[in-house]
Scaffold this active site. Structure first.
Site, PDB file in Angstrom:
ATOM      1  N   SER A   1     -10.581  17.403  -1.918  1.00 29.84           N
ATOM      2  CA  SER A   1     -11.918  18.085  -2.523  1.00 29.84           C
ATOM      3  C   SER A   1     -11.184  19.641  -2.510  1.00 29.84           C
ATOM      4  O   SER A   1     -11.669  19.970  -3.385  1.00 29.84           O
ATOM      5  CB  SER A   1     -12.594  17.053  -2.801  1.00 29.84           C
ATOM      6  OG  SER A   1     -12.927  17.238  -0.721  1.00 29.84           O
TER       7      SER A   1
ATOM      8  N   ARG B   1      -7.631   4.067  -5.123  1.00 24.71           N
ATOM      9  CA  ARG B   1      -6.777   5.339  -5.169  1.00 24.71           C
ATOM     10  C   ARG B   1      -6.875   5.507  -7.100  1.00 24.71           C
ATOM     11  O   ARG B   1      -6.725   4.323  -7.790  1.00 24.71           O
ATOM     12  CB  ARG B   1      -5.714   6.063  -4.095  1.00 24.71           C
ATOM     13  CG  ARG B   1      -5.849   5.784  -2.764  1.00 24.71           C
ATOM     14  CD  ARG B   1      -5.553   6.255  -1.932  1.00 24.71           C
ATOM     15  NE  ARG B   1      -5.773   6.409  -0.543  1.00 24.71           N
ATOM     16  CZ  ARG B   1      -5.710   7.636  -0.027  1.00 24.71           C
ATOM     17  NH1 ARG B   1      -5.117   8.844  -0.742  1.00 24.71           N
ATOM     18  NH2 ARG B   1      -5.788   8.029   1.635  1.00 24.71           N
TER      19      ARG B   1
ATOM     20  N   TYR C   1       0.799  -0.815   0.569  1.00 25.93           N
ATOM     21  CA  TYR C   1      -0.463   0.107  -0.115  1.00 25.93           C
ATOM     22  C   TYR C   1       0.858   1.285  -0.051  1.00 25.93           C
ATOM     23  O   TYR C   1       1.851   1.199   1.041  1.00 25.93           O
ATOM     24  CB  TYR C   1      -0.937  -0.189   0.994  1.00 25.93           C
ATOM     25  CG  TYR C   1      -1.975   1.468   1.018  1.00 25.93           C
ATOM     26  CD1 TYR C   1      -2.733   1.623   0.492  1.00 25.93           C
ATOM     27  CD2 TYR C   1      -1.468   1.938   2.249  1.00 25.93           C
ATOM     28  CE1 TYR C   1      -3.288   2.806   0.104  1.00 25.93           C
ATOM     29  CE2 TYR C   1      -2.029   3.213   1.853  1.00 25.93           C
ATOM     30  CZ  TYR C   1      -3.147   3.514   1.615  1.00 25.93           C
ATOM     31  OH  TYR C   1      -3.553   5.049   1.069  1.00 25.93           O
TER      32      TYR C   1
ATOM     33  N   CYS D   1     -11.144  13.113   4.627  1.00 26.75           N
ATOM     34  CA  CYS D   1     -11.674  14.415   5.618  1.00 26.75           C
ATOM     35  C   CYS D   1     -11.527  15.546   4.618  1.00 26.75           C
ATOM     36  O   CYS D   1     -12.284  16.879   5.071  1.00 26.75           O
ATOM     37  CB  CYS D   1     -10.581  14.491   6.912  1.00 26.75           C
ATOM     38  SG  CYS D   1     -11.523  13.579   7.830  1.00 26.75           S
ATOM     39  N   GLY D   2     -11.146  15.682   3.771  1.00 19.09           N
ATOM     40  CA  GLY D   2     -12.088  16.243   2.248  1.00 19.09           C
ATOM     41  C   GLY D   2     -10.672  17.599   1.845  1.00 19.09           C
ATOM     42  O   GLY D   2     -10.291  18.218   1.145  1.00 19.09           O
TER      43      GLY D   2
HETATM   44  C1  SPV Z   1      -3.543   9.264   3.707  1.00 19.18           C
HETATM   45  O1  SPV Z   1      -3.831   8.303   4.522  1.00 19.18           O
HETATM   46  O2  SPV Z   1      -3.160  10.570   4.595  1.00 19.18           O
HETATM   47  C2  SPV Z   1      -2.675   9.952   2.395  1.00 19.18           C
HETATM   48  C3  SPV Z   1      -2.504   8.514   1.700  1.00 19.18           C
HETATM   49  O3  SPV Z   1      -2.205  10.933   1.994  1.00 19.18           O
HETATM   50  S1  SPV Z   1      -0.786   7.307   2.287  1.00 19.18           S
HETATM   51  O4  SPV Z   1      -0.974   8.146   3.316  1.00 19.18           O
HETATM   52  O5  SPV Z   1      -0.311   7.669   1.088  1.00 19.18           O
HETATM   53  O6  SPV Z   1      -1.969   6.604   2.635  1.00 19.18           O
END
Ligand code: SPV
Ligand code: MN
Length: 631
Positions: free
Chosen positions: A279, A389, A223, A275-276
């Site tokens: 966006s 994603r 991941y 949490c936005g």
């Molecule tokens: C987060 O979860 O805050 C992200 C995606 O930006 S990652 O950190 O890559 O999981």
């Protein structure tokens, strides 16, 4: 030739040997040689960032099966992570601390010697039969006071490929920096893979941060948040570096917001994962510089910021053609994109909330998927993961800001902090001062856990400045650093608190639609330039109804009714008092080095709430504050 280069030579092609030799820094060669010795790869590939090398990395990601081409759209590929590897893993992520040293109690720490032994044991021989890919990255724009160099060794072509989309090339920068360059180091191995090229040893997943050596070790995970070294892994090291050098490394978006007559004001915004943040950064009609990590420096007493990255690893759930036209266009047209953990059927990508009916079967992170499929605990396997994603370069977006690569960054006019606070804070408010904003909105940020991390969703928690998962220094020191940073500026950014998740008292309905954030940010833009007045409440300055009514019309074409305004901007005294209590308790119990000013400012907020309660009761309509001074 130094002994490290010599040791590496048998694993390198002639060309790769030349590419590595061009970097005149024995520390680079030493790191790669040490890690090669530990992991025993069959070969080592040096990615020089030439078009040929970049194309090769992508080709290999597909050839090995870590990614599959999505046949219907040129440039699109999909990668799947294991069922137990669908988000950042808090439990597996630990800070290695030497004996006698401790960070704050709320952080996951492990004895350094023990941790190194454990993770080295897991990495030993992990690349037998595989290729180790070496990537050089520049965090922040090139040739800038912000630039930090990074080096990652990984056995995942998917990870290496993601880095092409998400980061600026660093190979030339390493050559330029020569013997003296310092750099962050990451060693990653996906570990054992199954026939679908997915990491299988999830129970032995480790993400260990060894700040003493500026190195991160990550094993048995793919991941991206756990494996792409320059995202959250290097971020943890950067926070330490920033702390020792007097600047800020933040989990923040950066965007340009247009005001009257085409004026553009830059905002930074800290939000916990899912949490936005993305966006907000992608609001149509505004510009985007970044959606995840920013470095902020005091340059001539002005707060200036850069995006550490040059791409987006964004949540795809709920991206649809109506609400997210910009990114929808990118995701549905030819161009380089890596999707992860979506559903694929007949060579077409699908995700939750895309506004189209999903097929009843296909291929997803669980393998072959069909409606009604159950996991080993008997739960339904969704068509696509909530945390599915896309990875895409920022320059694929029409509204990327022209200052993205400015080595001096952009001047920050406003900073916002926002979490999933269903009960207390109003949708948008301005702090009384830098210190008040840092303490009451940043350090007191409350949220609920989301699908972006593994574990239960919806659990309320404090997430200091949205970097709770990444903070690598004592937490009180971080609050102190933020307070100090602003105090030294001659022009402080205005600090705002936003809350997109406020629910109606009693019935659990969200009080705002996702589009409303566009109005809040336009109001903040006007406040930065002192072009609208505001009402003073116990928790901050809030917008006046008339101003919001105008903005709702202008920005969204909506009629904003007073009744909604009153519901949204009522000051909820009991909820706010409990919030202060929770925050105080958290810091008292977990953060021994909390700056005293923090408790002082929270005390004052409590007093203001109690006084207001005395006058107006528990739930105070914003109309009451109209009688008081406007500012
Ligand atoms: C987060 O979860 O805050 C992200 C995606 O930006 S990652 O950190 O890559 O999981
Ligand atoms: Mn993030």
């Amino acid at each position: 030739m130094n002994p490290y280069l010599e040791a590496l030579q048998p694993k390198l092609s002639h060309k790769d040997f030349q590419k590595l030799s061009a970097i005149d820094n024995p520390n680079v060669h030493e790191f790669i040689a040490k890690e090669s010795d530990l992991c025993h790869p069959e070969k080592i590939f040096i990615c020089s960032d030439s078009a040929e090398d970049i194309a090769y990395v992508r080709k290999q990601a597909i050839a090995t099966g870590e990614e599959q081409a999505i046949l219907t759209i040129p440039g699109h590929t999909v990668h799947f992570d294991g069922e137990q590897d669908q988000g950042r893993d808090r439990q597996a992520t630990k800070y290695l601390v030497p004996k006698g040293v401790t960070l704050s109690k709320a952080l996951n720490q492990k004895d350094r010697q023990e941790g190194l032994l454990e993770v080295m044991g897991l990495l030993r021989g992990s690349m037998i039969g595989k290729t180790m890919i070496v990537r050089f990255i520049a965090l922040g724009p090139a040739d800038s006071v912000f630039t930090i160099l990074g080096l990652q060794c990984t056995d995942s072509w998917y990870v290496a490929h993601s880095e092409s989309l998400l980061y600026r090339s660093g190979y030339e920068q390493f050559i330029k920096a020569g013997t003296k360059s310092s750099f962050l180091r990451v060693l990653h191995s996906a570990g054992k893979l199954n026939s679908d090229m997915v990491s299988t040893d999830f129970s032995k997943k480790c993400i260990y941060i060894d700040h003493m050596d500026n190195t991160i070790y990550s094993v048995n995970t793919q991941y991206a948040g756990n494996s792409v070294g320059f995202k959250k892994l290097a971020f943890r090291l950067a926070i330490r570096k920033a702390s020792s050098e007097g600047w800020l490394a933040e989990h923040m978006l950066l965007m340009g917001v247009f005001g009257p007559s085409g004026r553009k004001t830059y905002f930074a915004g800290a939000f916990p994962s899912a949490c936005g943040k993305t966006s907000t950064a992608m609001l149509p009609g505004e510009t985007i510089l970044g959606d995840d990590i920013a470095y902020i420096r005091d340059i001539d007493s002005i707060a200036r910021a850069v995006n550490v990255e040059s791409g987006i690893f964004g949540i795809i759930q709920d991206v649809n053609s109506r609400d997210d036209a910009l990114i929808w266009r990118v995701l549905t047209n030819p161009g380089e994109i890596i999707f992860s953990n979506i559903l694929v059927k007949d060579g077409k990508p699908y995700w939750l909330g895309m506004g189209e009916e999903l097929p009843k079967d296909g291929c997803n992170y669980s393998g072959t998927w069909y409606e009604g499929k159950k996991d080993e605990n008997g739960n339904d396997v969704p068509a696509a993961n909530k945390n599915a994603r896309y990875a895409v370069a920022l320059n694929a977006l029409e509204n990327v800001d022209p200052e993205l690569d400015n080595p001096n960054g952009v001047e920050i006019g406003g900073i916002m902090y926002g979490g999933r606070d269903v009960k207390a804070y109003v949708p948008v408010q301005q702090s009384f001062s830098w210190d008040h904003g840092i303490v009451a909105y940043g350090a007191s940020l409350e949220t609920e856990t989301t699908f972006a991390t593994i574990g239960k969703e919806g659990v309320p928690e404090i997430n200091m400045m949205s970097i709770q998962d990444f903070i690598s220094i004592p937490m009180g020191k971080n609050v102190h650093n933020n307070l100090e940073f602003g105090r030294k500026l001659k022009k402080q950014p205005i600090v705002f608190g936003v809350n997109y998740f406020l629910k109606e008292v009693g019935n659990g309905k969200y009080l705002n639609s996702p589009q409303d954030k566009h109005v809040w940010i336009k109001w903040m833009e006007l406040r930065v330039h002192n072009e609208v007045t505001a009402l003073k409440t116990p928790t901050g300055y809030i917008p006046k109804y008339e101003d919001l009514k105008k903005l709702f019309k202008q920005v969204l074409g909506k009629n904003y009714v007073k009744e909604d305004y009153i519901k949204q901007f009522t000051i909820r005294v009991p909820e706010n008092l409990s919030k202060i209590e929770r925050v105080q308790r958290f810091y008292q119990e977990n953060v021994t080095d909390t700056p005293l000013e923090m408790f002082g400012l929270l005390y004052l907020q409590r007093q203001r709430l109690l006084e207001a309660k005395e006058k107006y009761g528990d739930y105070i309509s914003p109309e009451n504050f109209e009688k008081e001074a406007e500012i």
